[in-house]
Design a protein around this motif. Sequence first.
Motif, PDB file in Angstrom:
ATOM      1  N   THR A 327       9.440  51.519  61.621  1.00 21.30           N
ATOM      2  CA  THR A 327       8.638  50.671  62.913  1.00 21.30           C
ATOM      3  C   THR A 327       9.016  49.438  63.758  1.00 21.30           C
ATOM      4  OG1 THR A 327       6.049  51.908  62.174  1.00 21.30           O
ATOM      5  CG2 THR A 327       6.089  50.169  64.488  1.00 21.30           C
ATOM      6  N   ARG A 328       9.712  49.859  64.963  1.00 18.86           N
ATOM      7  CA  ARG A 328      10.597  48.335  65.649  1.00 18.86           C
ATOM      8  C   ARG A 328      10.060  48.149  66.574  1.00 18.86           C
ATOM      9  NH1 ARG A 328      16.391  50.287  66.448  1.00 18.86           N
ATOM     10  NH2 ARG A 328      15.632  50.915  68.548  1.00 18.86           N
ATOM     11  N   ASP A 359      11.164  40.085  56.738  1.00 19.84           N
ATOM     12  CA  ASP A 359      11.648  39.902  55.090  1.00 19.84           C
ATOM     13  C   ASP A 359      10.981  40.205  54.078  1.00 19.84           C
ATOM     14  OD1 ASP A 359      14.430  39.570  55.951  1.00 19.84           O
ATOM     15  OD2 ASP A 359      14.592  37.478  55.241  1.00 19.84           O
ATOM     16  N   ARG A 360       9.644  39.931  54.246  1.00 21.01           N
ATOM     17  CA  ARG A 360       9.047  39.789  52.997  1.00 21.01           C
ATOM     18  C   ARG A 360       8.464  41.831  52.748  1.00 21.01           C
ATOM     19  NH1 ARG A 360       5.484  36.122  54.386  1.00 21.01           N
ATOM     20  NH2 ARG A 360       3.780  36.767  55.470  1.00 21.01           N
ATOM     21  N   LEU A 361       8.512  41.895  54.058  1.00 24.19           N
ATOM     22  CA  LEU A 361       8.614  43.505  54.050  1.00 24.19           C
ATOM     23  C   LEU A 361       9.132  44.548  53.340  1.00 24.19           C
ATOM     24  CD1 LEU A 361       6.154  43.570  57.360  1.00 24.19           C
ATOM     25  CD2 LEU A 361       4.986  43.724  54.587  1.00 24.19           C
ATOM     26  N   ALA A 362       9.973  43.934  53.239  1.00 29.19           N
ATOM     27  CA  ALA A 362      11.849  44.570  53.276  1.00 29.19           C
ATOM     28  C   ALA A 362      12.081  45.586  54.728  1.00 29.19           C
ATOM     29  CB  ALA A 362      11.231  45.645  51.824  1.00 29.19           C
ATOM     30  N   GLY A 363      12.515  43.826  55.345  1.00 28.74           N
ATOM     31  CA  GLY A 363      12.256  44.750  56.761  1.00 28.74           C
ATOM     32  C   GLY A 363      13.864  43.847  57.559  1.00 28.74           C
ATOM     33  N   SER A 378      15.098  42.424  67.211  1.00 25.92           N
ATOM     34  CA  SER A 378      14.905  43.374  67.134  1.00 25.92           C
ATOM     35  C   SER A 378      14.822  43.104  65.040  1.00 25.92           C
ATOM     36  CB  SER A 378      15.838  44.207  66.828  1.00 25.92           C
ATOM     37  OG  SER A 378      15.822  45.908  66.010  1.00 25.92           O
ATOM     38  N   ALA A 379      13.148  43.995  64.918  1.00 26.83           N
ATOM     39  CA  ALA A 379      12.547  43.473  64.335  1.00 26.83           C
ATOM     40  C   ALA A 379      12.271  45.245  63.600  1.00 26.83           C
ATOM     41  CB  ALA A 379      11.195  42.876  63.970  1.00 26.83           C
ATOM     42  N   SER A 380      12.934  45.698  62.796  1.00 26.98           N
ATOM     43  CA  SER A 380      12.756  47.286  61.824  1.00 26.98           C
ATOM     44  C   SER A 380      11.674  46.632  60.481  1.00 26.98           C
ATOM     45  CB  SER A 380      13.821  47.647  62.181  1.00 26.98           C
ATOM     46  OG  SER A 380      14.527  47.397  62.703  1.00 26.98           O
ATOM     47  N   VAL A 381      10.470  47.402  60.251  1.00 29.70           N
ATOM     48  CA  VAL A 381       9.363  47.268  58.868  1.00 29.70           C
ATOM     49  C   VAL A 381       9.023  48.880  58.222  1.00 29.70           C
ATOM     50  CG1 VAL A 381       8.752  44.992  59.447  1.00 29.70           C
ATOM     51  CG2 VAL A 381       7.721  47.164  60.105  1.00 29.70           C
TER      52      VAL A 381
END
Length: 387
Positions: A327-328, A359-363, A378-381
Amino acid sequence: MTERLDRWERLQQRQLAATPYVLLAVSVALCLVTGERPWPMLALAAVAVGWLWLVPRGPVYVAGLVALIGLLCTQGTWFAAFFGFVGYLHSWWYLRGRWRFVGVSATAAISVTTYGGGLPEATPSGILTFLFFTAAIVGGVAMFSFFGEITMERSAERTRLVEQLQATMRENAGLHAQLLVQAREAGVLDERQRMAAEIHDTLGQGLAGIITQLQAARRSEDWQRHVDIAVRLARDSLAEARRSVHAVGPGELAAAPLDEALRAVVTAWGERNEATAEFTVTGTVRPMHPEIEETLLRTAQEALANAARHAGASRVGLTLSYMDDVTRLDVRDDGVGFDPARVRDGGGFGLTSMRRRVDRLAGTLEIESAPGAGTAISASVPAVTRG
């Protein structure tokens, strides 16, 4: 089980230590009962007790013990039957190599001579009989002593293993205590970082917005609208601060799904800053894990706050994309921009907190910007759905 075996070993050691005295006492008692000469026998028995008690264990001790056994056997055959057994044991225990067989053979020769009533006759049959019984006794003592040595070696090995295990357990206990301390310290640090991020994302952004609205109220004729917005921001910030203290998710997500909460945040931001704010959703909308939704919401709030406070943006676009595996969230503004290298070298707390959340969600978090060219975040998780 180990404690019981240890008790048995200690009991066995005490019994072995008392055995020579018991066998000597039994031999003396039987000789007295059978009418042997008491006084020389008792004197030799007293010397034997002193020898057993006082002389250090070693070759001299064994030599004296065998000699005393020989003298006592001249006082009665019972000493060969009982006390002579001590000569076999102590010769094997306290001598080394071939000297063991010397001590055992001497004791066996004394016993056979005593049982035979004196030295053997100087005939082939007498000598062979004497040697046969002596060799048989030596062979039997050697065989049973060898078996006893195997048992003692195994017992010693077990003792060493138990000591190693106890040392390892003590070391593990120390490591466990150290890990507990480190885990407690890590938990405290993580909680501090969480509270710092929550304070920045709630009180920090709220206070910055309030200051902005009050400053705008000074310059605007429509000051009432800016004051009302400042009051609403203060109330919302207070509510979010209370939710953060109790580690409760954002109030926007408690009242609406992620896409609607983001739309409301974008709309409110545009109204407060009198800027154009657009929100777009792509893909199939579905509920995500609460921590994922909170991370995306906080990322959007931080990006919008930076666009207003630092970039001076007049136009912002936010896109939420639901994909199969991720989800981005994409946030773009037309502000003054900045040098991303400064962010990598330290930057502000807001962007650092944003990166830690992702980073805590490995994203992954990607920031593209340049002075005078606006900013794109842009944040991708991972697309982990709720439940």
